[in-house]
Design a protein around this motif. Structure first.
Motif, PDB file in Angstrom:
ATOM      1  N   TYR A   1      46.863  40.074  42.012  1.00  0.00           N
ATOM      2  CA  TYR A   1      46.666  40.623  40.661  1.00  0.00           C
ATOM      3  C   TYR A   1      46.214  39.533  39.683  1.00  0.00           C
ATOM      4  O   TYR A   1      45.315  39.753  38.860  1.00  0.00           O
ATOM      5  CB  TYR A   1      47.962  41.282  40.174  1.00  0.00           C
ATOM      6  CG  TYR A   1      47.911  41.776  38.749  1.00  0.00           C
ATOM      7  CD1 TYR A   1      47.241  42.952  38.423  1.00  0.00           C
ATOM      8  CD2 TYR A   1      48.520  41.063  37.714  1.00  0.00           C
ATOM      9  CE1 TYR A   1      47.194  43.401  37.112  1.00  0.00           C
ATOM     10  CE2 TYR A   1      48.481  41.503  36.393  1.00  0.00           C
ATOM     11  CZ  TYR A   1      47.811  42.681  36.096  1.00  0.00           C
ATOM     12  OH  TYR A   1      47.760  43.121  34.797  1.00  0.00           O
ATOM     13  N   ASN A  40      55.372  40.852  34.744  1.00  0.00           N
ATOM     14  CA  ASN A  40      54.673  41.609  35.794  1.00  0.00           C
ATOM     15  C   ASN A  40      55.465  41.600  37.104  1.00  0.00           C
ATOM     16  O   ASN A  40      55.500  42.604  37.817  1.00  0.00           O
ATOM     17  CB  ASN A  40      53.256  41.053  36.016  1.00  0.00           C
ATOM     18  CG  ASN A  40      52.321  41.454  34.884  1.00  0.00           C
ATOM     19  OD1 ASN A  40      52.486  42.519  34.290  1.00  0.00           O
ATOM     20  ND2 ASN A  40      51.356  40.604  34.580  1.00  0.00           N
ATOM     21  N   ASN A 100      49.934  47.757  32.653  1.00  0.00           N
ATOM     22  CA  ASN A 100      50.164  46.819  33.756  1.00  0.00           C
ATOM     23  C   ASN A 100      50.856  47.475  34.958  1.00  0.00           C
ATOM     24  O   ASN A 100      50.472  47.235  36.105  1.00  0.00           O
ATOM     25  CB  ASN A 100      50.966  45.616  33.278  1.00  0.00           C
ATOM     26  CG  ASN A 100      50.101  44.657  32.489  1.00  0.00           C
ATOM     27  OD1 ASN A 100      48.981  44.997  32.127  1.00  0.00           O
ATOM     28  ND2 ASN A 100      50.602  43.475  32.220  1.00  0.00           N
ATOM     29  N   PHE A 147      50.820  47.377  26.573  1.00  0.00           N
ATOM     30  CA  PHE A 147      50.298  47.400  27.945  1.00  0.00           C
ATOM     31  C   PHE A 147      51.286  46.901  28.989  1.00  0.00           C
ATOM     32  O   PHE A 147      51.218  47.286  30.149  1.00  0.00           O
ATOM     33  CB  PHE A 147      48.986  46.610  28.039  1.00  0.00           C
ATOM     34  CG  PHE A 147      49.116  45.137  27.737  1.00  0.00           C
ATOM     35  CD1 PHE A 147      48.870  44.640  26.466  1.00  0.00           C
ATOM     36  CD2 PHE A 147      49.476  44.242  28.736  1.00  0.00           C
ATOM     37  CE1 PHE A 147      48.989  43.290  26.181  1.00  0.00           C
ATOM     38  CE2 PHE A 147      49.593  42.883  28.475  1.00  0.00           C
ATOM     39  CZ  PHE A 147      49.353  42.403  27.182  1.00  0.00           C
TER      40      PHE A 147
HETATM   41  N1  LIG Z   1      46.105  43.283  28.536  1.00  0.00           N
HETATM   42  C1  LIG Z   1      45.681  42.479  29.466  1.00  0.00           C
HETATM   43  O1  LIG Z   1      44.546  42.041  29.497  1.00  0.00           O
HETATM   44  C2  LIG Z   1      46.740  42.112  30.444  1.00  0.00           C
HETATM   45  C3  LIG Z   1      46.230  41.379  31.664  1.00  0.00           C
HETATM   46  C4  LIG Z   1      47.093  40.205  32.005  1.00  0.00           C
HETATM   47  N2  LIG Z   1      46.590  39.581  33.185  1.00  0.00           N
HETATM   48  C5  LIG Z   1      48.546  40.635  32.169  1.00  0.00           C
HETATM   49  O2  LIG Z   1      48.888  41.216  33.140  1.00  0.00           O
HETATM   50  O3  LIG Z   1      49.351  40.395  31.324  1.00  0.00           O
END
Ligand SMILES: NC(=O)CC[C@H](N)C(=O)O
Length: 309
Positions: free
Chosen positions: A193, A169, A117, A97
């Motif tokens: 965020y 991020n 993300n 992700f």
């Molecule tokens: N996979 C997730 O839940 C990621 C969300 C988390 N806040 C991040 O950005 O890393």
């Protein structure tokens, strides 16, 4: 809380819980590391207003990536699908992700979908408002509407903990800014965020949100439309194709329920036309999904033939 405890669900929770020990609580956001890996709870909400549950459903957790599907619904309502999908794509990635890899191979650098993300940061960037507070308030009031509870808010400790450590991020935002997909201050967007990801509730509330998606955007109990049918459909489709990150294909085969997970261990499920599911089980598998939560959904889907396929 008008939610009946269910013996049948309790059995399934006990069975699914056995695999929690194979998982690990997320600790790259330090505040999430405090969760108890043995927790597992579930609530199922039906359109008529009744609800069944098992486990400690009072326990609150933060939405994390589950918030991505809700912010997507909000920006689709605010800006329309053409505007949104000019800036973020519709295809699964097959990558973790938080991966930055695919961004570099895309020209222009448009994130592949809103559930990773990079894509979620672009979506959050599109939330309207002049300040972080205004934009967060818009998202919170939408969520309060979905849940039917005006007290839903965010967890300051988790938000702060992620804000202090969200360097990957930040890197994604810098990259997207360089390529003119995002044009706001990096710290402002990270602030919004991380607060969005730290919005918290219990699995009873989460099941209610799942129910609204399941019922095509309508809160049946109140006879109120919360989002247009088309937007509920787009969100559910993303939940199927990318909702469980790079485990979405296997999950579609084994479970077949549009679902969205988060690294806090939450999973929201929407069984089309039937009910909403909220699960909390913080021990995660290697791909960042609740290990016992997935097992529980597999058992449910198999026992009650819930797969949509
Ligand atoms: N996979 C997730 O839940 C990621 C969300 C988390 N806040 C991040 O950005 O890393």
């Amino acid at each position: 809380m008008p939610c009946q405890s269910s013996g049948e669900l309790k059995e399934l929770v006990l069975e699914a819980k056995k695999c929690a020990k194979k998982g690990k609580v997320a600790d790259y956001i330090p505040a999430l590391g405090k969760a108890n890996p043995n927790d597992l709870s579930i609530a199922i909400h039906y359109p008529e207003g009744n609800c069944i549950q098992a486990g400690d459903i009072e326990k609150k957790f933060t939405l994390q990536s589950i918030s991505k599907v809700i912010s997507l619904a909000l920006v689709l309502m605010d800006r329309g699908a053409d505007y949104v999908f000019e800036r973020v794509g519709m295809e699964p990635t097959g990558d973790p992700f938080n991966s930055i890899a695919k961004l570099e191979t895309m020209v222009p650098a448009k994130p592949l979908n809103p559930m990773i993300n990079a894509g979620a940061l672009v979506v959050t960037h599109m939330i309207k408002g002049n300040t972080v507070e205004e934009r967060l308030d818009r998202l919170l009031s939408f969520i309060r509407d979905l849940v039917g509870d005006a007290s839903v808010s965010y967890n300051e400790e988790v938000a702060q903990s992620e804000y202090e450590t969200a360097n990957l991020n930040r890197a994604l935002i810098y990259f997207l800014k360089q390529h003119k997909v995002i044009n706001e201050d990096v710290e402002t967007l990270i602030d919004l965020y991380t607060k969005q990801c730290a919005i918290e509730m219990n699995c009873y509330d989460l099941a209610k949100i799942g129910l609204v998606f399941a019922m095509d955007g309508i809160d049946q109990e109140k006879n109120k439309r919360i989002m247009p049918v088309d937007i509920a459909r787009i969100c559910k489709t993303f939940m199927v194709t990318c909702g469980m990150y790079n485990a979405s294909g296997e999950f579609a085969i084994k479970v077949g329920i549009p679902s969205k997970s988060g690294v806090s261990g939450g999973i929201m499920g929407a069984v089309p036309g039937r009910f909403g599911i909220g699960i909390f089980g913080p021990a995660l598998d290697q791909k960042g999904n609740s290990i016992a939560g997935i097992k529980l959904l597999e058992l449910l889907s198999k026992n009650y033939q819930l797969s949509m396929f």
